[in-house]
Design an enzyme around this catalytic site. Structure first.
Site, mmCIF file in Angstrom:
data_model
loop_
_atom_site.group_PDB
_atom_site.id
_atom_site.type_symbol
_atom_site.label_atom_id
_atom_site.label_comp_id
_atom_site.label_asym_id
_atom_site.label_seq_id
_atom_site.Cartn_x
_atom_site.Cartn_y
_atom_site.Cartn_z
ATOM 1 N N GLY A 1 -10.638 -1.509 -1.389
ATOM 2 C CA GLY A 1 -10.155 -0.599 -2.438
ATOM 3 C C GLY A 1 -9.888 -1.392 -3.707
ATOM 4 N N ARG A 2 -9.043 -0.827 -4.554
ATOM 5 C CA ARG A 2 -8.777 -1.482 -5.849
ATOM 6 C C ARG A 2 -8.221 -2.886 -5.681
ATOM 7 N NH1 ARG A 2 -6.637 4.291 -7.307
ATOM 8 N NH2 ARG A 2 -5.586 3.834 -5.370
ATOM 9 N N ILE A 3 -7.176 -3.032 -4.844
ATOM 10 C CA ILE A 3 -6.531 -4.349 -4.709
ATOM 11 C C ILE A 3 -7.449 -5.317 -3.967
ATOM 12 C CG2 ILE A 3 -4.523 -5.592 -3.790
ATOM 13 C CD1 ILE A 3 -2.925 -2.935 -4.107
ATOM 14 N N THR B 1 -1.117 -8.836 2.532
ATOM 15 C CA THR B 1 -0.281 -8.309 1.439
ATOM 16 C C THR B 1 -0.313 -6.780 1.475
ATOM 17 O OG1 THR B 1 -2.176 -8.457 -0.054
ATOM 18 C CG2 THR B 1 -0.589 -10.289 -0.129
ATOM 19 N N GLU C 1 10.024 -4.998 8.697
ATOM 20 C CA GLU C 1 10.739 -5.436 7.497
ATOM 21 C C GLU C 1 12.153 -4.865 7.448
ATOM 22 O OE1 GLU C 1 8.597 -4.803 3.693
ATOM 23 O OE2 GLU C 1 6.944 -5.802 4.704
ATOM 24 N N HIS D 1 7.767 -9.500 0.600
ATOM 25 C CA HIS D 1 7.165 -8.290 -0.010
ATOM 26 C C HIS D 1 7.206 -8.355 -1.541
ATOM 27 C CE1 HIS D 1 6.095 -3.855 0.978
ATOM 28 N NE2 HIS D 1 5.599 -4.190 -0.188
HETATM 29 C C1 8YV Z 1 6.253 -1.885 -3.883
HETATM 30 C C2 8YV Z 1 4.146 -1.670 -2.402
HETATM 31 O O1 8YV Z 1 6.999 -3.025 -4.048
HETATM 32 O O2 8YV Z 1 3.028 -0.312 -3.948
HETATM 33 C C3 8YV Z 1 3.222 -0.573 -2.764
HETATM 34 O O3 8YV Z 1 2.656 0.050 -1.866
HETATM 35 O O4 8YV Z 1 4.256 -2.041 -1.295
HETATM 36 C C4 8YV Z 1 4.915 -2.375 -3.449
HETATM 37 O O5 8YV Z 1 4.166 -2.437 -4.612
HETATM 38 C C5 8YV Z 1 7.015 -0.946 -3.087
HETATM 39 O O6 8YV Z 1 6.301 0.199 -2.787
HETATM 40 C C6 8YV Z 1 8.309 -0.586 -3.811
HETATM 41 O O7 8YV Z 1 8.912 0.589 -3.334
#
Ligand code: 8YV
Length: 293
Positions: free
Chosen positions: A142-144, A209, A240, A258
């Site tokens: 995907g994007r990331i 990640t 977590e 995170h």
């Molecule tokens: C955030 C994440 O830190 O975007 C996401 O899915 O895991 C992180 O970017 C998190 O959602 C903050 O609530």
């Protein structure tokens, strides 16, 4: 009447100021017209029902929406929005950071110095691996995932991709670095289990990640102990904020709490995107561009 919005956790001051401008902020979900939810809030059918039938939107402060029951929201005609795009590069940057930190033993070297251990420069001391020439398997293109591949290419990595329809099993055996970027769904829960880890090269590393439960963390600890794979760089964890105890003792493991999207600029941009979704639904009566349901 000013729409009531409940925010499930602290947000950056700039985001709070934007919320206060247009909405009446309320302390609980019950009675709210809109909710700004953090990933630590489980938004399921019971939560939505407790909020009440006036609830029209939940804007999730994150791109991942695995904390939200999308079907339950759809069944109640509640809009769910997320925060894509603004965190893509930031999260990819973190993925490459911990990848390199593991390969080049950055965190391990830092820990050694802080223990005040005796050391001296030598040609064979703490040798690592370069990303140059490595095959990087991006699981979840995907994007990331694609941005991580692009950044890693600048370091000489050769990206290959595994999506929903690609043969992950074969690709796992070819990769030097396996980087996870898929959403957490019932299909991706424990996608990387003992069998998947066994398919990886003993010299390969795993980077996560995405979401902790995509990896069977106990199986990962076993694989690292047995030398089934060479190392792991983890930003997310199965339970977590808990981290499997054994991982904390391993030198070939890099751990971050995170931090994927954790820059001030990105966190503000995410918040403003979420506020924009709340405004769209509650003030303008339209569906936001970043709606997922
Ligand atoms: C955030 C994440 O830190 O975007 C996401 O899915 O895991 C992180 O970017 C998190 O959602 C903050 O609530």
């Amino acid at each position: 009447m000013t729409p009531r919005v409940h925010v499930t956790g602290p947000v950056p001051a700039r985001v709070a100021a934007e919320l206060e401008r247009d909405f009446a902020l309320v302390d609980e979900a019950r009675g709210a017209d809109g909710i700004l939810s953090l990933l630590s809030t489980t938004v399921d059918g019971a939560y939505l029902d407790a909020a009440g039938p006036q609830l029209r939107i939940v804007a999730n402060y994150g791109v991942g929406v695995d904390n939200v029951d999308l079907d339950a929201a759809a069944a109640r005609s509640i809009v769910i929005a997320n925060t894509p795009d603004v965190l893509t590069r930031t999260t990819a940057e973190l993925a490459v950071s911990i990848m390199l930190a593991l390969l080049r033993r950055v965190a391990e070297g830092d820990r050694m110095l802080r223990r005040r251990e005796a050391w001296r420069f030598s040609l064979e001391f703490m040798l690592g691996e370069s990303l140059d020439g490595k095959t990087l398997l991006v699981v979840g293109p995907g994007r990331i995932g694609r941005e991580t591949a692009r950044l890693a290419e600048a370091f000489g990595a050769r990206p290959v991709y595994a999506g929903r329809r690609d043969p992950l099993d074969e690709l796992l055996g070819e990769a030097d670095v396996v980087s996870l970027h898929c959403p957490l769904t019932p299909e991706t829960h424990h996608l990387i289990d003992a069998a998947a880890l066994a398919r990886m090269k003993p010299t390969a590393i795993l980077v996560n990640t995405a979401r902790g439960p995509v990896v069977d963390e106990a199986a990962l600890a076993d694989a690292l102990r047995a030398g089934t794979i060479a190392g792991a760089a983890l930003d997310v964890f199965e339970r977590e904020p808990a981290v499997t105890e054994e991982l904390l003792t391993m030198e070939n493991v890099v751990l971050t709490p995170h931090l994927g999207s954790a820059t001030r600029r990105t966190r503000e941009a995410m918040g403003l995107l979420a506020v924009g979704a709340l405004r769209a639904v509650l003030l303008e009566g339209r569906r936001p561009e970043n709606a997922v349901v």
